[in-house]
Design an enzyme around this catalytic site. Structure first.
Site, PDB file in Angstrom:
ATOM      1  N   HIS A 119      62.043 -50.730 -86.522  1.00  0.00           N
ATOM      2  CA  HIS A 119      62.435 -49.324 -86.698  1.00  0.00           C
ATOM      3  C   HIS A 119      63.676 -48.850 -85.947  1.00  0.00           C
ATOM      4  CE1 HIS A 119      59.375 -48.097 -83.259  1.00  0.00           C
ATOM      5  NE2 HIS A 119      60.179 -49.076 -82.905  1.00  0.00           N
ATOM      6  N   HIS A 120      64.312 -49.701 -85.139  1.00  0.00           N
ATOM      7  CA  HIS A 120      65.516 -49.243 -84.406  1.00  0.00           C
ATOM      8  C   HIS A 120      66.834 -49.671 -85.043  1.00  0.00           C
ATOM      9  CE1 HIS A 120      62.907 -47.941 -81.197  1.00  0.00           C
ATOM     10  NE2 HIS A 120      62.548 -49.165 -80.858  1.00  0.00           N
ATOM     11  N   ALA A 121      66.815 -50.541 -86.054  1.00  0.00           N
ATOM     12  CA  ALA A 121      68.092 -51.034 -86.610  1.00  0.00           C
ATOM     13  C   ALA A 121      68.812 -49.911 -87.353  1.00  0.00           C
ATOM     14  CB  ALA A 121      67.830 -52.214 -87.549  1.00  0.00           C
ATOM     15  N   HIS A 143      59.870 -44.493 -80.108  1.00  0.00           N
ATOM     16  CA  HIS A 143      60.244 -43.563 -81.177  1.00  0.00           C
ATOM     17  C   HIS A 143      60.871 -44.325 -82.354  1.00  0.00           C
ATOM     18  CE1 HIS A 143      63.269 -40.379 -82.724  1.00  0.00           C
ATOM     19  NE2 HIS A 143      62.096 -40.180 -83.297  1.00  0.00           N
ATOM     20  N   ASP A 179      63.338 -44.137 -84.216  1.00  0.00           N
ATOM     21  CA  ASP A 179      64.601 -43.382 -84.310  1.00  0.00           C
ATOM     22  C   ASP A 179      65.451 -43.666 -85.551  1.00  0.00           C
ATOM     23  OD1 ASP A 179      65.213 -45.937 -83.381  1.00  0.00           O
ATOM     24  OD2 ASP A 179      66.499 -45.275 -81.734  1.00  0.00           O
TER      25      ASP A 179
END
Ligand code: V1S
Ligand code: CA
Ligand code: ZN
Length: 381
Positions: free
Chosen positions: A140-142, A179, A181
């Site tokens: 989920h951060h890429a 998170h 993000d």
């Protein structure tokens, strides 16, 4: 093995590629792709595989990744090697720093991770399964042009873009301790995707990625379509259930998603090497069971999780929950190839700590819920 109360009639596709375990982030890096193979081994040896269709997706191509990522970034990732990556402060799309090393096979591992989410989404989109599982996904951060937080290619955004071709509204739920993000940012201004992340939030302590405050609600047409539930250290099963269930229930009533993407990061468990929460395996799995009961087509993904014996236990148990088998602590198979990893108890269980302080006050959790309900009330019904 006990069968869960609810009759299981769901068609479940499970994506797994044994090649994931041949990849290493290098050195002391906390991310260990081997945990996916460990979970798979438990799924095979407990027998729950019999209730799944086990599939191997074709690794995603550079073109497929470019549905979200910038061309220059994907082209760079495809070519980069441990030898060619420049040290910071050179511009290397976030690669080369400790969090996102340019390890051998980084593109291939990202392509495998993305493939399971893309093919799972396509299968859900065609109505050919009810639940698709990809434990190698959930990165989920890429960002569009930047690797971040151990993530290079955002399989979640790619999966959601595929789902949007078939369904009007997608709900993204993220129970990773961090998170979500980059998923939030990708859909920040649309009212067709609602993102809801529950996460440890203490920017003053520098807890990664330091975003996801309660007041972060989305923008423009997407205002109030980003939901953030910041948590303090030590939240236990009962408090987590007490915020997760009512928030998701209210989102269901207001947003009426046609499909759900559930990121099941296992770093929200007690004893995680990076996370500071206090969930047991069953407390974590309660979220998966709750979402399953909503009876909406669902793409189930992995994510973080750094105490790998507990990640494997939890994702295997949750696969059981999805197929309708309530695995018991004594069901840890003695013939599992990683059996010795489960010492000293050799149980299929992750316990909460009895003595960890829950730093979340009832009052703040209730106030946070109320603020979220207020925001949700103002979305067009
Ligand atoms: N917390 C934490 C943490 N630990 C590391 C780390 C430790 C050892 C290494 F050899 C390499 C990295 N990095 C971090 C965090 C990133 C957490 C990513 C979570 C990913 C996910 O679970 O949500 C989804 C898969 N990074 C930072 O805190 C940033 C720094 C600020 C500190 C660490 N250094 C290495 C980079 C900058
Ligand atoms: Ca989260
Ligand atoms: Zn995480």
């Amino acid at each position: 093995l006990r069968v869960l109360k609810s009759q299981n009639t769901k068609r479940i596709s499970y994506y797994y590629d044994e090649e994931v375990a041949n990849h290493y982030y290098r050195g002391e890096h906390p991310m260990e792709p081997q945990r996916i193979k460990m979970a798979h081994s438990l799924i095979m040896h407990t027998g729950i595989y019999k209730k799944l269709s086990i599939l191997r997706a074709k690794p995603a191509t550079a073109d497929e990744m470019k549905a979200f990522h910038a061309d220059e970034y994907v082209d760079f990732l495809e070519r980069v090697t441990p030898e060619t990556v420049l040290p910071p402060p050179e511009e290397c799309f976030g690669l080369g720093e400790n969090d996102c090393p340019a390890f051998e096979g980084v593109f291939r591992l990202s392509a495998i991770s993305a493939a399971g989410s893309l093919e799972g989404a396509a299968k859900l989109g065609l109505g050919n399964c009810d639940i698709a599982i990809n434990w190698a996904g959930g990165l989920h951060h890429a960002m569009k042009s930047q690797a971040s937080g151990f993530c290079y290619i955002n399989d979640i955004v790619l999966g959601i873009l595929e789902l949007l071709r078939h369904y009007p509204r997608v709900l993204y739920i993220d129970i990773d301790v961090h998170h979500g993000d980059a998923v939030e940012t990708a859909f920040l201004t649309t009212d067709r995707v609602m993102t809801a992340s529950f996460h440890q939030y203490s920017p003053s302590a520098g807890f990664f990625p330091q975003t996801g405050s309660l007041s972060d609600v989305g923008r423009g047409k997407g205002r109030n379509f980003s939901v953030n539930f910041p948590l303090s250290k030590g939240i236990d099963d009962a408090s987590y259930k007490g915020v997760f269930e009512p928030v998701i229930e209210d989102i269901m009533a207001r947003f009426c998603p046609s499909v759900i993407v559930l990121q099941c990061g296992a770093d929200s468990l007690n004893q995680d090497k990076l996370g500071g929460l206090n969930l047991s395996m069953r407390g974590h799995a309660n979220c998966i069971e709750f979402v399953k009961r909503l009876s909406v087509p669902t793409l189930v993904l992995g994510g973080g999780g750094y105490t790998i014996r507990n990640v494997a236990r939890t994702w295997a148990y949750e696969t059981g929950v999805l197929v309708g088998t309530d695995l018991q602590p004594s069901d840890l198979p003695v013939n599992d190839e990683y059996y010795e990893y489960y010492a000293p108890d050799y149980k299929l269980d992750v316990c909460a700590a009895a003595d960890k302080k829950n730093q979340n006050t009832v009052r703040l959790l209730e106030e946070t819920k109320i603020r979220i309900f207020e925001n949700l009330r103002s979305i067009a019904g």
